[in-house]
Design a protein around this motif. Structure first.
Motif: not given
Lengths: 558, 498
Positions: B295, B364, B372, B375, B379, B417, B420-421, B424-425, B427-428, B431-432, B434
């Motif tokens: 966390k 973001n 960015f 990110l 990546l 792989v 990446m998970y 990406l959490i 990143v989520k 970016y995603i 609010e």
């Protein structure tokens, strides 16, 4: 432009994306202008490429080679053959149309266009790579923009926001949401897409690395590898190495195609994605799978392909029928189109599996045709969603009064998707069916049933959306009236119908790419069928003679 | 043994960067004491000037191709040592730049902070040149010494104290193992210099001795099963120190590991391949799976760092000249991505006062630049083209597949792989999700410079790696005799085709 056409096509979107970084989000018209401008450069260059490509000469044209790493044996090696050319054209058409389809994106528009441009450029990069490393490089590069496009601008499936788990928590907040297969969120769809594609992509990478090692040539150059790599008859783990490599490459790339049973990420991804992303996703991203299989497995392992391809002929039936049935029962417009796409990709696999001149050409033309047809459908589903804020077919209806232009185009899109004569899909479907009849009659029967299914679910959706009684709450929705909104649909319709009526150049281009490939795999001479190619081109004969291959006349298939 | 200390001026040239830095180190300390009113920010720039001067010396030595050994082979200056020294000095410069804003949080000893960073860097520079077991021990302790203090710099923070204590106890324990291992090896062979041990026989004492040395170095690089200090220490330390700790000691330790395995133990290769392969598989798999549940962003990067080390160990297990290049290249890509990611963490936690991943929600919208950058760094760590990390991973895999390490590569690919998970959490969230509090985040100029340099490195190495590959290839020239392909897993009729 001339020789540098490929560089313009590939790098114009990248340059556009780079320029957009320095533009403020408040200057909306400038942002759109840069995005549309760079897509336009790419489009013009690929139209030039398509018509300047010489099908009589065949082979790889517009070749560009820059050494990238000596030690690793990598070079940025670009070139297109008859298979890559139409797909490059399809990508840039869809990119250009996609820019206009997403004209009204409000939230973080600049970022949206940046990721769309990178996505499309990476896709185009795969279609013109002649180097295994760069093929994988661009392939993997196209996956991450999908994540952000789905996550940031996508939409949840119906009722998602009310869903809670056993403890009353919102599902999207739970740590292990990836294991929650009932979830309908866009985050879930995005994560599933990326992990699924990456997991299979690394399988393909393992195959690429094995080719690299066992060829012993210290190069990733596809043209060198296909001539000089000797991968046959090396015993490994009870089977032979070439079969292991082939399976890794085939299933690694088939996941994006998506071949049943590796398709489950795809409709979920389509449903969550914004319209322009769905268009690119279904239109060209899925073709990366077929294209990479053709480029890597067919080129480098022709004998193994001949031996193993019947497997694809079995799986493609499930793709066609399963996708069709789910599409028939789905109630969400994008699910219907998404499953219809994965069903239609089964035809491409059938065309590929038959390993016949006509059927493989049909498969390549089908990829091009499907890109246009499904692009139209997704663009219009996106328009309907923007107007009504729902994709639930039963609750929609009677929209043709409110949007006559859209409903008219939708009819054309459905016709194209079904394969009505007059659209390029018809030509492609007929070629696939005719070409594979000799080898796989049972699959052809299944495919024809699939066409009937397509007819059923598309007409059902069309009726559900545009005819019948209309709910009053949709009375404020309006048609696409401005030129900007109509342009993308008109482009895709005219391409689809234009090539449907005048397919000769497309056919010749595709045949020039397919002929040497099938000749290498099956050792059969193509039947003289195209005016441009009266006999196997000298390059094919020379190539085969150099490999000591005896040519036999092809059986007549028609 | 007979040590003779015959040094000429030209020998001193080999020590020039260290001498420059030592003098400068004293100047930094003197300046701090002599001018108490001097803003500590200027002390930071003064330290950076010294490091830049050192970097200049190193570059000059590299260009004029000056190499040699000193003190009866204890100290070696070859191109690999120069590479790692530049690596360490570069990392120190970036870390000091990233610290300037952070240091204001410290109640006391702001000036000594820079002194300690530079001192650790000096210790690690010596470590990169260590060529025998004694200098290995001395330099390793010298470099760790500064870190013991730095890790516990936030005096009032319990987590920082815990981090310091944990790091100290385990570090001292590792030092004990190292000393014991050295004594065993010396007892068996009677040799200290790596290059003299090549003809040693694999007696049990020697094997145990080297295993103990490997354990101590494994502690430094944080490979499973010697990793237990990493998450807590990374979590509790001041973030710039975490950034420093996550990259520079690993570089220095790999310099020693390469010398040890490729020179001293070259003849035992079939034995250590298994050891390294096991360590690598454990590091990657364990760290990537545990990272999923984190966390806290610093703990996440701690586990990600363990997993990255697992990747580097694939290269070490391959044991060829090419894999050696790949290791150096990989560390270079890791340097930029990792320091960049920590710089973003410093900037964000300065603004929002939190290091929880949940608090990165909507980054973001609050700062598109930071989001960015983060990110791209994440990546790159995950290994996504066109970023540096992808080329680094591919280089390692290519080197390893030439040696036929199929199992290791398969595990490495699967781990890409998994990793990446969890990247990406983040990143989520950025970016995603609010933002809870949409106020924009501002970023200080020195931090911005660090982020820009890291971005430039990450993108440049990813898009045009040739100059960097040339650099690492020339840096490991002395290993060019190593690396006859020894495929073991699949016995092919003929591995190189027809």
């Amino acid at each position: 432009m001339g020789d540098y056409a490929l560089l313009y096509i590939l790098f114009a979107p990248f340059v556009g994306a780079l320029a957009l970084i320095f533009v403020s989000n408040r200057q909306a018209m400038l942002v759109r202008g840069i995005a549309a401008g760079s897509a336009f450069v790419s489009l013009i260059a690929s139209i030039y490429l398509f018509y300047a490509y010489d099908p009589v000469r065949g082979g790889f044209q517009f070749v560009q080679k820059f050494e990238w790493s000596r030690q690793l044996g990598i070079s940025l090696y670009l070139g297109v053959d008859g298979i890559g050319t139409p797909l490059v054209l399809a990508s840039s058409i869809l990119l250009f149309a996609g820019i206009f389809v997403s004209w009204h994106v409000k939230d973080r528009m600049k970022e949206f266009y940046i990721w769309i441009l990178i996505l499309a450029a990476a896709t185009i990069g795969v279609f013109m790579s002649l180097d295994l490393f760069f093929l994988y490089f661009f392939y993997e590069m196209s996956v991450i923009p999908m994540y952000l496009l789905l996550g940031m601008w996508g939409s949840h499936t119906k009722k998602y926001l009310e869903m809670t788990d056993a403890e009353g928590l919102k599902q999207r907040d739970s740590v292990g949401f990836i294991f929650n297969f009932g979830s309908n969120s866009k985050e879930y769809a995005a994560m599933k897409l990326v992990l699924f594609l990456s997991a299979f992509a690394v399988a393909a990478l393992m195959g690429i690395l094995l080719i690299y090692k066992y060829s012993g040539l210290n190069t990733f150059d596809i043209l060198v590898l296909r001539e000089q790599a000797h991968l046959m008859n090396i015993p490994v783990l009870g089977t032979t190495l070439d079969k292991i490599i082939w399976v890794l490459i085939f299933f690694g790339f088939a996941s994006i195609a998506p071949l049943w049973p590796l398709h489950s990420w795809s409709p979920v991804g389509h449903a969550a994605a914004p319209a322009a992303t769905s268009m690119l996703h279904a239109g060209v991203l899925m073709k990366l799978g077929h294209f990479s299989i053709i480029r890597v497995a067919f080129e480098i392992l022709p004998e193994t392909t001949h031996e193993m391809m019947p497997m694809a002929a079995v799986l493609c039936m499930f793709s066609i029928i399963y996708g069709g049935f789910v599409a028939f029962y789905a109630k969400d417009t994008k699910y219907v189109i998404g499953y219809s796409s994965s069903s239609h990709m089964g035809y491409v696999f059938l065309g590929m599996a038959a390993l016949d001149y006509i059927s493989l050409s049909g498969a390549v033309i089908y990829m091009f045709a499907h890109a246009m047809a499904t692009g139209m459908l997704f663009a219009m589903a996106g328009w309907v969603y923007d107007q009504t804020h729902t994709r639930d077919i039963p609750s929609l209806g009677g929209l043709s009064n409110k949007m006559p232009f859209i409903s008219g185009c939708f009819v054309v899109g459905c016709m194209a998707s079904i394969g009505m004569p007059g659209t390029v899909n018809f030509i492609a479907e007929v070629m696939i069916i005719v070409g594979s009849w000799n080898k796989y009659p049972f699959q052809v029967v299944v495919a024809v049933l699939g066409i009937v299914l397509t007819l059923a679910y598309l007409f059902k959706m069309m009726r559900g959306l545009f005819y019948g009684p209309m709910d009053q709450k949709y009375s404020h929705s309006h048609d696409a009236v401005s030129a900007v909104d109509r342009l993308p649909l008109l482009i895709m319709i005219s391409v689809s119908v234009g090539f449907g009526l005048f397919p000769m150049h497309l056919y010749n281009v595709v045949r020039s790419g397919v002929d040497p490939l099938i000749a290498r795999i099956t050792h059969v001479v193509p039947v003289a069928s195209a005016p441009a190619i009266d006999s196997p081109s000298p390059s094919v004969q020379e190539q085969l003679a150099a490999r000591g291959v005896q040519l036999q006349p092809e059986r007549m298939t028609e | 043994m007979n040590f003779e200390l015959n040094m000429s001026l030209s020998d001193l040239l080999l020590l020039l960067p260290e001498i420059v830095l030592t003098v400068w180190l004293c100047l930094v300390l003197i300046a701090d004491f002599a001018f108490p009113r001097l803003p500590k920010e200027q002390l930071a720039y003064f330290s950076i000037a010294g490091l830049v001067a050192t970097l200049g010396c190193l570059t000059w030595l590299d260009i004029s191709n000056i190499t040699g050994t000193l003190f009866a082979n204890m100290y070696v200056l070859d191109r690999m040592a120069l590479f790692f020294k530049m690596f360490i000095v570069g990392a120190s410069i970036l870390v000091i730049l990233a610290s300037i804003e952070y240091v204001q949080k410290f109640a006391f000893f702001r000036g000594e902070y820079y002194f300690l960073i530079v001192m650790s860097a000096l210790g690690m520079m010596f470590m990169a040149s260590a060529n025998d077991l004694l200098s290995l021990f001395v330099t390793l302790e010298f470099s760790t010494f500064g870190f013991y203090v730095l890790v516990a710099y936030l005096r009032d923070d319990v987590a920082s104290n815990e981090a310091g204590l944990k790091f100290f106890i385990l570090g001292v324990f590792a030092a004990g193992l190292l000393a014991y291992g050295i004594s065993l090896v010396y007892g068996e062979t009677g040799k200290l210099v790596f290059s003299d041990m090549t003809s040693a026989q694999p007696t049990p004492g020697l094997i145990i001795g080297f295993l103990l040395i490997f354990a101590a170095l494994g502690f430094k690089i944080g490979a499973v099963p010697f990793h237990s200090w990493i998450p807590d220490t990374y979590h509790g330390s001041p973030t710039p120190v975490t950034a420093f700790l996550s990259i520079a000691p690993k570089g220095a330790a790999f310099a020693i590991l390469l010398r040890m395995f490729f020179v001293a133990l070259a003849s035992f290769k079939p034995m250590w391949v298994v050891l390294l392969a096991a360590t690598s598989v454990l590091s990657m798999t364990y760290a990537n799976i545990v990272a999923i549940a984190q966390k806290n962003i610093k703990r996440l990067l701690a586990y990600s760092g363990i997993a990255q080390i697992g990747n580097v160990l694939i290269g070490l297990a391959a044991g060829t000249k090419m894999s050696n290049d790949a290791i150096l290249f990989y560390l270079l890509t890791y340097l930029f991505a990792n320091i960049g990611a920590f710089a973003v963490i410093i900037a964000v936690s300065h603004a929002i006062g939190s290091e929880e991943i949940d608090d990165y929600s909507g980054l973001n919208r609050r700062s598109p630049f930071l989001a960015f950058s983060m990110l791209l760094f994440l990546l790159s760590l995950a290994g996504v083209p066109p970023l540096a990390g992808f080329i680094g991973k591919l280089y390692i895999f290519v080197a390893a597949i030439k040696e036929g390490l199929y199992t290791l590569i398969t595990v490495g690919l699967i781990n890409i792989v998994i990793s990446m998970y969890y990247y990406l959490i983040v990143v989520k969230k950025m970016y995603i999700a609010e933002p809870n509090d949409p106020t924009p985040i501002t970023i200080s100029t020195p931090l911005k410079v660090v982020v820009y340099i890291s971005l430039a490195g990450t993108l440049l190495i990813g898009i045009y790696p040739q100059p960097f590959i040339d650099w690492v290839v020339s840096a490991t020239m002395m290993f060019s005799h190593i690396g006859a392909p020894a495929s073991t897993m699949i016995p092919p009729a003929s591995p190189f085709g027809g």
